[in-house]
Design an enzyme around this catalytic site. Structure first.
Site, short mmCIF file in Angstrom:
data_model
loop_
_atom_site.label_atom_id
_atom_site.label_comp_id
_atom_site.label_asym_id
_atom_site.label_seq_id
_atom_site.Cartn_x
_atom_site.Cartn_y
_atom_site.Cartn_z
N ARG A 98 3.55 -4.92 4.19
CA ARG A 98 4.57 -5.42 5.14
C ARG A 98 4.44 -4.72 6.50
NH1 ARG A 98 10.93 -4.09 4.60
NH2 ARG A 98 10.00 -2.02 4.40
N ASN A 154 9.76 2.70 -20.86
CA ASN A 154 10.54 3.63 -20.04
C ASN A 154 11.73 4.19 -20.81
OD1 ASN A 154 8.73 2.71 -18.12
ND2 ASN A 154 10.23 2.76 -16.48
N GLU A 186 10.51 6.79 -22.98
CA GLU A 186 10.22 7.95 -22.12
C GLU A 186 11.52 8.77 -21.90
OE1 GLU A 186 8.04 6.87 -18.48
OE2 GLU A 186 9.48 8.09 -17.38
N SER A 211 2.03 1.67 -15.97
CA SER A 211 2.60 3.00 -16.20
C SER A 211 1.57 4.09 -16.00
CB SER A 211 3.18 3.09 -17.61
OG SER A 211 3.62 4.42 -17.83
N GLY A 212 2.06 5.26 -15.65
CA GLY A 212 1.16 6.40 -15.51
C GLY A 212 1.31 7.06 -14.15
N GLY A 213 2.19 6.50 -13.31
CA GLY A 213 2.44 7.09 -12.00
C GLY A 213 1.19 7.06 -11.14
N LEU A 267 0.84 -1.21 0.00
CA LEU A 267 0.00 0.00 0.00
C LEU A 267 0.87 1.26 0.00
CD1 LEU A 267 -2.83 -1.17 2.41
CD2 LEU A 267 -3.04 -0.69 -0.04
P1 NBP Z 1 7.86 1.72 -3.54
O1 NBP Z 1 8.66 1.29 -4.70
O2 NBP Z 1 8.30 2.87 -2.74
O3 NBP Z 1 7.66 0.45 -2.57
C1 NBP Z 1 6.90 0.57 -1.39
C2 NBP Z 1 6.31 -0.76 -1.01
O4 NBP Z 1 7.33 -1.78 -0.98
C3 NBP Z 1 5.71 -0.70 0.39
O5 NBP Z 1 4.60 -1.55 0.43
C4 NBP Z 1 6.87 -1.24 1.22
O6 NBP Z 1 6.44 -1.80 2.46
C5 NBP Z 1 7.37 -2.33 0.32
N1 NBP Z 1 8.72 -2.78 0.66
C6 NBP Z 1 9.88 -2.12 0.66
BR1 NBP Z 1 10.09 -0.36 0.26
N2 NBP Z 1 10.93 -2.87 1.03
C7 NBP Z 1 10.39 -4.06 1.28
C8 NBP Z 1 10.96 -5.28 1.70
N3 NBP Z 1 12.27 -5.40 1.89
N4 NBP Z 1 10.13 -6.32 1.87
C9 NBP Z 1 8.82 -6.19 1.65
N5 NBP Z 1 8.21 -5.06 1.23
C10 NBP Z 1 9.00 -4.01 1.05
O7 NBP Z 1 6.33 1.97 -3.96
P2 NBP Z 1 5.68 2.62 -5.27
O8 NBP Z 1 6.32 3.90 -5.63
O9 NBP Z 1 4.22 2.56 -5.02
O10 NBP Z 1 6.04 1.56 -6.41
C11 NBP Z 1 5.62 0.21 -6.38
C12 NBP Z 1 6.19 -0.50 -7.60
O11 NBP Z 1 5.63 0.13 -8.77
C13 NBP Z 1 7.71 -0.38 -7.73
O12 NBP Z 1 8.21 -1.53 -8.35
C14 NBP Z 1 7.88 0.80 -8.67
O13 NBP Z 1 9.11 0.76 -9.36
C15 NBP Z 1 6.70 0.63 -9.59
N6 NBP Z 1 6.22 1.87 -10.23
C16 NBP Z 1 6.20 3.05 -9.56
C17 NBP Z 1 5.73 4.20 -10.19
C18 NBP Z 1 5.67 5.51 -9.45
O14 NBP Z 1 5.35 6.52 -10.10
N7 NBP Z 1 5.91 5.55 -8.16
C19 NBP Z 1 5.28 4.13 -11.50
C20 NBP Z 1 5.29 2.90 -12.16
C21 NBP Z 1 5.77 1.78 -11.52
P3 NBP Z 1 6.52 -0.90 3.78
O15 NBP Z 1 5.32 -0.03 3.74
O16 NBP Z 1 6.48 -1.90 4.86
O17 NBP Z 1 7.80 -0.12 3.73
#
Ligand code: NBP
Length: 484
Positions: A35, A189, A192, A130-132, A12
């Site tokens: 987690r 990407n 992009e 994709s799309g953030g 989340l």
């Molecule tokens: P993050 O990439 O910041 O990941 C946060 C999540 O990962 C939280 O649920 C966190 O749990 C969990 N986590 C982490 Br950090 N370390 C962990 C570990 N060692 N074991 C288990 N869980 C762990 O979140 P996001 O920005 O929402 O991105 C999620 C995925 O989507 C990533 O792969 C990202 O590359 C991809 N993505 C992101 C975007 C964007 O715009 N942000 C766009 C497209 C794709 P916690 O809450 O317990 O720390």
């Protein structure tokens, strides 16, 4: 509310929270787990309050709340956390259940994970999303690949939450086996990176060669966004240029000129090198970010190394029109190169990629969305065996029309000392690609001279190799080559 959820989501954070809100808004009941378990309660009592979410506080609890076949989706940090959650999920799942990874995973990890999860009698999907933040909430572009038997079970949910184009088609379809979905997301990407770099080069020319203010540039981008360059990245650039800091000055000019990166552009270029595909524009875009990051070194160099002071004496409006053509021509090259790489990777990995469908998946919801992608879809609809986008009659005509202005832009930038690595390398690729004969004959002669690497002759059949004793004191032994 239903007792069992249609799908479950682990993670989340920004993407996860918004994607589950999107799923729920389309009528699905979603089980949620994280987690750090407090975030589950925080979410269901906050943004998720009064909605169809089933909170789970352990993995076992999470799995028990899913309808069969269970669909357990992860949106967690890419890398080890994905492997860790797979290990935690497997003991609680039954044959036919599906594990889904929606993060930015490296496609080779997804190939490995698909094989591993399938070996346990389960199904696996690795999907690009994709799309953030906004895309996740309102409609992302989704690129799923993995176990083909899993697709019918998630298709309705994925296509319901995905962005839609004008005719209502979802920006989500099955991409292919094992790592294909994440591969296509990686190429997305990379493109992009390229689109952003060429826009940055246009901005640099407008600012430093044409001496235009941010407001003047804003007007140009505003116009471009109503024409063939209409796209999300042109649109946000338009808005960034108009954005003022508290003192009324453009905020963009106060931002430090060092770009960050998370690695997907680099992965794309590494794959291109592995496949032997000239992906020059994206390569230059990744290296431009690297050069920007060498800020201290550049500051020191700027005091030592001299170049021309930019000075423009021509027709300003003509140069702005030329810049549009340069962006358009380079964009065609970027997609032609990206598609070339996807086609080669598909051959290597036995993926049956739907190339037109991929353009449609990128047409809305994602960062590279643009009207331009509609023409790519048409090109592959007209000829599913199209070998290179530049050979499509429409793109061939458009790039020919763009080249005059594009050449003037590169010439002006180079003679005035303004770096345009992506725009100029794309033009060089265009000139190389349309050359029947390149100077590689001399190169082969050099290789044969110093390393007995042999060469083929224009007056002999292909595949017949020759070695010359160039100096008169070399031997007859030849060396093996590898071909990319
Ligand atoms: P993050 O990439 O910041 O990941 C946060 C999540 O990962 C939280 O649920 C966190 O749990 C969990 N986590 C982490 Br950090 N370390 C962990 C570990 N060692 N074991 C288990 N869980 C762990 O979140 P996001 O920005 O929402 O991105 C999620 C995925 O989507 C990533 O792969 C990202 O590359 C991809 N993505 C992101 C975007 C964007 O715009 N942000 C766009 C497209 C794709 P916690 O809450 O317990 O720390």
């Amino acid at each position: 509310m239903k007792n069992l959820a249609d799908i479950g989501l682990i993670g989340l954070a920004v993407m996860g929270e918004n994607l589950v809100l999107n799923m729920e808004s389309k009528g699905y009941t979603v089980a949620v787990y994280n987690r750090t378990v407090e975030k589950v309660d925080h979410f269901v009592n906050g943004r998720g309050a009064g909605k169809n979410f089933i909170p789970a506080h352990t993995i076992e609890d999470f799995v028990s709340k899913l309808e069969r076949p269970r669909k357990a989706m992860m949106l967690v940090k890419a890398g080890q956390p994905v492997d860790d959650f797979i290990e935690l999920l497997i003991p609680h799942l039954e044959p036919g259940d599906i594990i889904i990874d929606g993060g930015n995973s490296l496609y080779t990890d997804t190939i490995r994970r698909t094989k591993y999860v399938e070996s346990k009698g389960l199904l696996y999907i690795g999907t690009g999303v994709s799309g953030g933040e906004e895309g996740a909430l309102k409609g992302p572009s989704m690129m799923p690949g993995g176990s083909p038997e899993a697709w019918p079970h998630v298709k309705d949910i994925f296509q319901a939450v995905a962005a839609k184009v004008e005719d209502g088609s979802p920006c989500c379809d099955w991409v292919g086996e094992n790592g294909a979905g994440h591969y296509v997301k990686m190429i997305h990407n990379g493109i992009e990176y390229g689109d952003m770099q060429i826009i940055n080069e246009a901005y640099h020319i407008m600012k430093d060669l044409l001496g235009m203010s941010a407001d003047e540039q804003h007007e140009v981008f505003k116009k471009w966004n109503t024409e063939e360059l209409d796209s999300y990245l042109i649109e946000i650039t338009r808005d960034i240029l108009a954005f003022k800091d508290e003192d009324g000055e453009p905020l963009v000019e106060k931002i430090l000129d060092t770009a960050g990166q998370k690695g997907t552009g680099k992965w794309t270029v590494v794959s291109a090198l592995d496949c032997g595909i000239p992906l020059t524009l994206i390569g230059e875009s990744v290296f431009s970010r690297c050069l920007s990051a060498q800020k201290d070194l550049r500051v020191a160099a700027s005091k030592v190394l001299r170049g021309p002071a930019p000075q423009f004496e021509g027709d300003k409006q003509q140069m702005i029109d030329d810049l549009k053509m340069a962006l358009y021509g380079a964009k065609i090259i970027s997609y032609a190169q990206g598609y070339d790489l996807m086609m080669e990777a598909a051959k290597e990995h036995n993926w049956n990629l739907n190339l037109g469908g991929i353009a449609l998946m990128w047409r809305g919801g994602c960062i590279i969305r643009s009207v331009f992608l509609g023409d790519i879809k048409k090109a592959f609809d007209n000829n599913p065996n199209l070998r290179n986008l530049l050979l499509d009659p429409l793109f061939a005509e458009k790039i020919s029309a763009a080249q005059e202005g594009w050449r003037r832009v590169c010439a002006a930038a180079i003679s005035n000392g303004i770096p345009v690595p992506a725009l100029s390398s794309a033009l060089c690729y265009f000139d190389g690609f349309r050359s029947e004969r390149l100077p590689a004959n001399l190169l082969q002669a050099q290789r044969d001279y110093f390393g007995a690497h042999t060469y083929e002759r224009i007056d002999q059949p292909r595949g017949k190799f020759f070695h010359t004793n160039w100096t008169g004191h070399g031997g007859d032994t030849t060396s093996n080559s590898y071909v990319v």
